[in-house]
Design a protein around this motif. Structure first.
Motif, mmCIF file in Angstrom:
data_model
loop_
_atom_site.group_PDB
_atom_site.id
_atom_site.type_symbol
_atom_site.label_atom_id
_atom_site.label_comp_id
_atom_site.label_asym_id
_atom_site.label_seq_id
_atom_site.Cartn_x
_atom_site.Cartn_y
_atom_site.Cartn_z
ATOM 1 N N GLU A 16 -25.096 15.105 60.891
ATOM 2 C CA GLU A 16 -26.010 14.104 61.434
ATOM 3 C C GLU A 16 -26.921 14.658 62.517
ATOM 4 N N GLN A 17 -26.552 15.793 63.119
ATOM 5 C CA GLN A 17 -27.432 16.448 64.090
ATOM 6 C C GLN A 17 -28.030 17.704 63.448
ATOM 7 N N ALA A 18 -28.764 17.508 62.372
ATOM 8 C CA ALA A 18 -29.327 18.630 61.622
ATOM 9 C C ALA A 18 -30.830 18.708 61.865
ATOM 10 N N TYR A 19 -31.302 19.873 62.292
ATOM 11 C CA TYR A 19 -32.702 20.051 62.675
ATOM 12 C C TYR A 19 -33.393 21.096 61.816
ATOM 13 N N CYS A 20 -34.680 20.866 61.586
ATOM 14 C CA CYS A 20 -35.511 21.903 60.995
ATOM 15 C C CYS A 20 -35.807 22.943 62.081
ATOM 16 N N THR A 21 -36.297 24.103 61.685
ATOM 17 C CA THR A 21 -36.695 25.107 62.681
ATOM 18 C C THR A 21 -38.110 24.849 63.166
ATOM 19 N N SER A 22 -38.880 24.081 62.366
ATOM 20 C CA SER A 22 -40.233 23.681 62.736
ATOM 21 C C SER A 22 -40.619 22.510 61.857
ATOM 22 N N PRO A 23 -41.211 21.448 62.417
ATOM 23 C CA PRO A 23 -41.601 20.292 61.606
ATOM 24 C C PRO A 23 -42.896 20.525 60.840
ATOM 25 N N VAL A 24 -42.967 21.641 60.148
ATOM 26 C CA VAL A 24 -44.115 22.032 59.325
ATOM 27 C C VAL A 24 -43.559 22.715 58.073
ATOM 28 N N CYS A 25 -44.187 22.470 56.910
ATOM 29 C CA CYS A 25 -43.634 22.926 55.626
ATOM 30 C C CYS A 25 -43.341 24.419 55.579
ATOM 31 N N GLY A 26 -44.387 25.246 55.661
ATOM 32 C CA GLY A 26 -44.226 26.682 55.491
ATOM 33 C C GLY A 26 -43.271 27.309 56.484
ATOM 34 N N PRO A 27 -43.442 27.066 57.785
ATOM 35 C CA PRO A 27 -42.527 27.655 58.766
ATOM 36 C C PRO A 27 -41.064 27.305 58.502
ATOM 37 N N ALA A 28 -40.783 26.037 58.228
ATOM 38 C CA ALA A 28 -39.404 25.631 57.982
ATOM 39 C C ALA A 28 -38.851 26.297 56.731
ATOM 40 N N ARG A 29 -39.648 26.365 55.686
ATOM 41 C CA ARG A 29 -39.196 26.985 54.444
ATOM 42 C C ARG A 29 -38.931 28.477 54.628
ATOM 43 N N SER A 30 -39.727 29.119 55.484
ATOM 44 C CA SER A 30 -39.488 30.542 55.725
ATOM 45 C C SER A 30 -38.117 30.752 56.357
ATOM 46 N N SER A 31 -37.673 29.806 57.176
ATOM 47 C CA SER A 31 -36.351 29.902 57.796
ATOM 48 C C SER A 31 -35.238 29.670 56.786
ATOM 49 N N ILE A 32 -35.444 28.725 55.874
ATOM 50 C CA ILE A 32 -34.418 28.428 54.875
ATOM 51 C C ILE A 32 -34.126 29.647 54.018
ATOM 52 N N VAL A 33 -35.159 30.403 53.651
ATOM 53 C CA VAL A 33 -34.951 31.526 52.727
ATOM 54 C C VAL A 33 -34.680 32.851 53.423
ATOM 55 N N THR A 34 -34.820 32.910 54.752
ATOM 56 C CA THR A 34 -34.553 34.172 55.458
ATOM 57 C C THR A 34 -33.462 34.061 56.511
ATOM 58 N N GLY A 35 -33.156 32.850 56.965
ATOM 59 C CA GLY A 35 -32.193 32.699 58.039
ATOM 60 C C GLY A 35 -32.750 33.058 59.403
ATOM 61 N N LYS A 36 -34.078 33.123 59.523
ATOM 62 C CA LYS A 36 -34.719 33.502 60.779
ATOM 63 C C LYS A 36 -35.662 32.399 61.250
ATOM 64 N N MET A 37 -35.998 32.435 62.532
ATOM 65 C CA MET A 37 -36.909 31.453 63.101
ATOM 66 C C MET A 37 -38.349 31.758 62.676
ATOM 67 N N PRO A 38 -39.229 30.751 62.665
ATOM 68 C CA PRO A 38 -40.609 30.972 62.226
ATOM 69 C C PRO A 38 -41.342 32.071 62.989
ATOM 70 N N HIS A 39 -41.134 32.170 64.307
ATOM 71 C CA HIS A 39 -41.838 33.225 65.045
ATOM 72 C C HIS A 39 -41.345 34.604 64.627
ATOM 73 N N GLN A 40 -40.162 34.679 64.014
ATOM 74 C CA GLN A 40 -39.643 35.946 63.523
ATOM 75 C C GLN A 40 -40.145 36.254 62.111
ATOM 76 N N THR A 41 -40.279 35.215 61.280
ATOM 77 C CA THR A 41 -40.725 35.433 59.901
ATOM 78 C C THR A 41 -42.227 35.676 59.810
ATOM 79 N N GLY A 42 -42.964 35.313 60.878
ATOM 80 C CA GLY A 42 -44.418 35.439 60.843
ATOM 81 C C GLY A 42 -45.098 34.235 60.232
ATOM 82 N N VAL A 43 -44.322 33.188 59.926
ATOM 83 C CA VAL A 43 -44.886 31.968 59.344
ATOM 84 C C VAL A 43 -44.770 30.861 60.389
ATOM 85 N N GLU A 44 -45.763 30.759 61.257
ATOM 86 C CA GLU A 44 -45.767 29.701 62.271
ATOM 87 C C GLU A 44 -46.665 28.535 61.868
ATOM 88 N N TRP A 45 -47.563 28.768 60.928
ATOM 89 C CA TRP A 45 -48.454 27.732 60.415
ATOM 90 C C TRP A 45 -48.421 27.786 58.900
#
Length: 494
Positions: free
Chosen positions: A72-101
């Motif tokens: 119930e306390q589950a958060y996205c890494t960023s409330p934006v499509c691409g950045p959040a998806r980059s985290s799901i498939v890499t296990g890293k934060m958006p600023h680490q994956t290079g997908v912030e927008w």
């Protein structure tokens, strides 16, 4: 039979009874499990009947929850499509994956889940929306027709235009997945991600192009089907107004809302357009209609998920398959008069995360205590598949939380926001720490909410003198996270 022969007989018999079963068990354990990840787009954590929402029915999502653990306390890494998806498939934060927008691809050299599982003997298949950067790699307009380290499941009819609507893409996607599961030879364990589009179609409700377009598909979302069987749900016919869901208790705009947020309500035509138009045009009935449409779109995608679950059962996958259900980000859902995503409010920043696997000791667990994140998904999958990798993750496997809180968990979860690609200085960070949620923006503005006492986030407590130590603890933890993950924004703002 003489004594020697009798002894030899019993020795052989005991060997068969004791050694052979052990060998069979070992063989069973060595067989890699299948893993199916099911994603929706723009679904917040309370948008399912399993979460206690009485205004919609999601039997497929509920079934996954009934067989696993729901957070119930589950958060996205960023409330934006691409950045959040980059985290799901890499296990890293958006600023680490290079997908912030949106519109960016994952940095070269960062392995995605497909590569890791493929290198460990899995058949890796991606079905549906990708968004890193192309929404659908197989569409005519996209430059890239493949996804690295994944086999892309064909489902897109290139002779038809889908206008980016899940109502058009989700049903054929399900049909392709069901067909694939029926024909798959099972020589390798399967790692399959099914990425649906809805309830993302709710974006079209607030956009003016949905009001005036001559395209029937766009009009169908805005008026939600006056030409179809879905006609009643929009609520503009007085006959149906009484059946609309009520506005949330936190529908009003927060007092003393940061300018960083308020600006997006007024003039963000390029990014956050849904919230701007909704705030300019909607009366209370239209906000109720928005919420009702969001419910119905969620129910529509649940129907598709139900077909996939049935196919897993029909084709012999159910007893040896982990299922993970999640979304990329949430939606404002009329709270704070907010439409779409791009905010740290709970409705936009939370997502459903459910993990179900055959060997779970206690089914139907609801974890309300621990804050979890999309960066925990990949470590969870690797843990279940017993795969080791040299990649460094800052998330953890969720499997241990199925032990009902016996395992230690991290003290906080961080969410990022970069809300306007044309102004890359506009950023924010949020931290959930116990019952408190603290946010800081590039403008220097801050928010502090006690989610336990104020789940609707209606009272900003950041200037309360008695809570100064709480603010300081949140900042110290954010700074710790910034140093650990090399987050330049945190290091600059704090």
């Amino acid at each position: 039979m003489n004594v020697k022969k009798q002894c030899l007989f019993w020795i052989i018999l005991l060997t068969v009874l004791t050694v052979c079963p052990a060998q069979n068990n070992s063989s069973s354990k060595n067989k890699k499990p299948n893993i199916v990840v099911i994603l929706t787009d723009q679904q917040h954590v309370k948008m399912m009947s399993a979460a206690g929402n009485p205004f919609l029915k999601t039997p497929a999502m509920d079934e996954i929850a009934a067989n696993g653990i729901r957070f119930e306390q589950a958060y996205c890494t960023s409330p934006v499509c691409g950045p959040a998806r980059s985290s799901i498939v890499t296990g890293k934060m958006p600023h680490q994956t290079g997908v912030e927008w949106n519109g960016q691809a994952i940095k070269k050299g960062i392995p995605n889940s497909g590569r890791i599982f493929r290198e460990n003997g899995y058949e890796t298949v991606w079905a549906g929306k990708w968004h890193l950067p192309e929404a659908y790699p197989q569409s005519n307009s996209d430059k890239h027709k493949s996804i690295q380290d994944y086999t892309v499941l064909p489902f897109w009819d290139t002779s038809k235009k889908h206008y980016g609507l899940g109502s058009k893409t989700d049903p054929p996607l399900t049909k392709a997945v069901v067909s694939y599961l029926k024909k798959y030879n099972k020589e390798k364990p399967l790692f399959l991600t099914i990425s649906y589009h809805n309830p993302h179609d709710i974006c079209m409700y607030a956009r003016k192009d949905g009001w005036t377009s001559k395209n029937d598909s766009l009009l169908e979302i805005r008026y939600f089907g006056y030409k179809t069987k879905l006609a009643p749900i929009i609520g503009q016919d007085p006959h149906y107004i009484d059946s609309l869901p009520p506005l949330p208790h936190n529908h009003a705009v927060e007092k003393d809302e940061p300018d960083f947020i308020t600006e997006k309500r007024k003039n963000h035509k390029e990014y956050g357009v849904e919230t701007m138009f909704a705030n300019q045009e909607f009366d209370s009935i239209e906000w109720q209609g928005y919420l009702n449409a969001y419910h119905k779109l969620t129910e529509m995608v649940d129907v598709e998920i139900g077909k996939v679950l049935q196919s897993l059962k029909d084709n012999g996958y159910w007893e040896n398959t982990m299922i993970v259900f999640a979304s990329d980000h949430g939606d404002g859902a009329s709270a704070h008069k907010w439409a779409a995503k791009l905010s740290f409010y709970e409705e936009s920043a939370t997502v459903p995360i459910i993990v179900s696997w055959p060997e779970i000791k206690q089914k139907g667990i609801v974890d309300r205590q621990h804050s979890v994140s999309q960066i925990d998904i990949l470590p969870t999958l690797l843990d279940y598949a017993d795969i080791e990798t040299s990649e460094k993750f800052y998330g953890s496997s969720l499997l241990k939380l199925a032990e009902c809180g016996k395992s230690k968990w991290r003290d906080y979860t961080v969410v990022e926001l970069a809300d306007f690609v044309k102004d890359k200085s506009r950023k924010g960070r949020m931290i959930r720490m116990g019952p408190y949620k603290y946010s800081i923006y590039s403008t220097g503005e801050e928010q502090l909410f006690h989610i336990g006492n104020d789940p609707g986030e209606t009272q900003n407590l950041v200037n309360e003198v008695l809570l100064a130590s709480v603010v300081e603890n949140c900042k110290e933890s954010l700074l710790e996270w910034g140093n650990k993950t090399n987050d330049s924004f945190i290091l600059s703002i704090l």
